[in-house]
Design a protein around this motif. Structure first.
Motif, PDB file in Angstrom:
ATOM      1  N   SER A 211       0.962   6.789  -6.870  1.00  0.00           N
ATOM      2  CA  SER A 211      -0.221   7.589  -7.208  1.00  0.00           C
ATOM      3  C   SER A 211       0.092   9.083  -7.202  1.00  0.00           C
TER       4      SER A 211
ATOM      5  N   GLN B 197       2.017   1.803  -3.534  1.00  0.00           N
ATOM      6  CA  GLN B 197       0.882   2.265  -4.335  1.00  0.00           C
ATOM      7  C   GLN B 197       0.620   3.755  -4.097  1.00  0.00           C
ATOM      8  N   ALA B 198       0.753   4.201  -2.832  1.00  0.00           N
ATOM      9  CA  ALA B 198       0.538   5.611  -2.513  1.00  0.00           C
ATOM     10  C   ALA B 198       1.623   6.488  -3.140  1.00  0.00           C
TER      11      ALA B 198
ATOM     12  N   ASN C  43      -4.569   2.598   4.611  1.00  0.00           N
ATOM     13  CA  ASN C  43      -6.028   2.573   4.471  1.00  0.00           C
ATOM     14  C   ASN C  43      -6.574   1.155   4.335  1.00  0.00           C
TER      15      ASN C  43
ATOM     16  N   ASN D 253      -5.737   8.841  -9.750  1.00  0.00           N
ATOM     17  CA  ASN D 253      -6.415   8.241  -8.605  1.00  0.00           C
ATOM     18  C   ASN D 253      -5.485   8.339  -7.406  1.00  0.00           C
ATOM     19  N   ARG D 254      -5.401   9.546  -6.841  1.00  0.00           N
ATOM     20  CA  ARG D 254      -4.406   9.837  -5.806  1.00  0.00           C
ATOM     21  C   ARG D 254      -4.775   9.162  -4.494  1.00  0.00           C
ATOM     22  N   ILE D 255      -3.794   8.457  -3.901  1.00  0.00           N
ATOM     23  CA  ILE D 255      -3.958   7.864  -2.579  1.00  0.00           C
ATOM     24  C   ILE D 255      -3.271   8.784  -1.579  1.00  0.00           C
TER      25      ILE D 255
ATOM     26  N   PRO E  86       0.813  -1.231   0.000  1.00  0.00           N
ATOM     27  CA  PRO E  86       0.000   0.000   0.000  1.00  0.00           C
ATOM     28  C   PRO E  86       0.840   1.273   0.000  1.00  0.00           C
TER      29      PRO E  86
END
Length: 332
Positions: free
Chosen positions: A265, A261-262, A302, A277-279, A258
């Motif tokens: 993004s 991924q953040a 999250n 698709n901003r985290i 995660p």
């Protein structure tokens, strides 16, 4: 003391195993450390000869400290660093000095890492004379050749650092590192202090030098677009630990953790029609002096589960040369 340890794969020039660097921040009455700041906490990875690994993560995650530990600019708390089959941690200071030319670093700040008292020629050639790579008669010619390879004019030889721009200073830093003919170069955010157009020049210079000289890079950065351009493999660090690593293509195509991924993004896409698709991560990065229990990232994740708050995830290989430490995937 035995200093040479067999590394199974001869293509691997750098093998970092369970590297830890703890700084004492509190002591008892007798001066014995009682609390530590865990700057680097159990990091392992390998780098193949002639390749580049990009190390990414937020400021304060331990990237620079890890790079300095590899060169033993910081003494290692525990773990091992094998460079070309030699365990760097076990070397005496005299043995370390002999292999020092083979491992060099390009510092982050091109302004403070150059002595204002020395001309450029002496900055680049000082270590060359100290390690007796060339004699005094051929010294100037050798330094001028290195300057030319790094895109520096020959008449810069007698000028001082304050006369140059940021990009030129960084080229001087690169020339200083490469003058010793190293096999491994730690690039500690070498373009973060430069504007975008100069960044591109320095990155292309590093790639050209790698191709011509067979260099191996550990490229430390927080700019994922730069890392994607120069790296063959990527390691993602968070709060002193490696949370994901592997081939560049696999991590960019399928980031597992995660946190990765953040990070991805947040990379801007040069297309106004593409909606990101901003985290957004909540909260601040915890203190490495008091890291959270269980998974260090669970306070900002999250997708946090109950097990994340209690048990630290194992660092496992989920596909060939793609490692991750996360409870979202099978840990058995």
């Amino acid at each position: 003391m035995e200093t040479v340890n067999a590394v199974e794969n001869k293509d691997i020039i750098l093998d970092v195993r369970h590297l830890k660097k703890y700084f004492p921040i509190a002591t008892n009455f007798f001066g014995k450390p009682t609390r530590f700041l865990k700057a680097v906490d159990d990091v392992s990875f390998t780098v193949q000869r002639g390749k580049t690994i990009g190390i990414v993560g937020e400021s304060g995650c331990g990237k620079t400290t890890m790079g300095r530990c590899i060169l033993r600019l910081h003494e290692i708390t525990s773990g091992d660093v094998f460079f070309d089959g030699i365990n760097v941690r076990e070397l005496s200071h005299e043995q370390l000095r002999k292999i020092r030319p083979q491992m060099q670093i390009i510092f982050q700040d091109p302004y403070s890492s150059l002595s204002p008292r020395l001309p450029v020629g002496e900055i680049i050639g000082e270590a060359v004379l100290a390690h007796k790579l060339v004699d005094q008669a051929h010294y100037r010619e050798y330094v001028l050749d290195v300057m030319h390879a790094c895109g520096l004019q020959t008449h810069y030889f007698d000028r001082y650092p304050h006369e140059f721009s940021g990009g030129q200073r960084q080229r001087i830093c690169i020339a200083r590192a490469l003058a010793l003919k190293p096999k491994l170069v730690i690039c500690d955010e070498p373009v973060s202090a430069l504007d975008v157009s100069i960044q591109a020049q320095i990155i292309n210079l590093l790639k050209d030098l790698q191709r011509d000289m067979g260099l191996t890079y550990v490229f430390i950065s927080h700019d994922l677009s730069v890392v994607e351009h120069i790296s063959d493999e990527i390691g993602v660090m968070y709060l002193g630990s490696m949370v994901e690593s592997g081939d560049k293509e696999k991590i960019f195509a399928n980031p597992l953790h995660p946190y990765t991924q953040a990070l991805f993004s947040a990379v801007p896409v040069p297309d106004p029609n593409v909606k990101m698709n901003r985290i957004v991560l909540k909260g601040d990065i915890p203190s490495p002096a008091n890291p959270p229990k269980g998974c260090k990232f669970h306070t900002r994740c999250n997708q946090c589960m109950d097990i994340c708050k209690e048990v630290a995830p194992k660092y496992k290989e989920y596909e060939p040369n793609h490692f991750c430490a996360c409870h979202l995937y099978n840990q058995d």
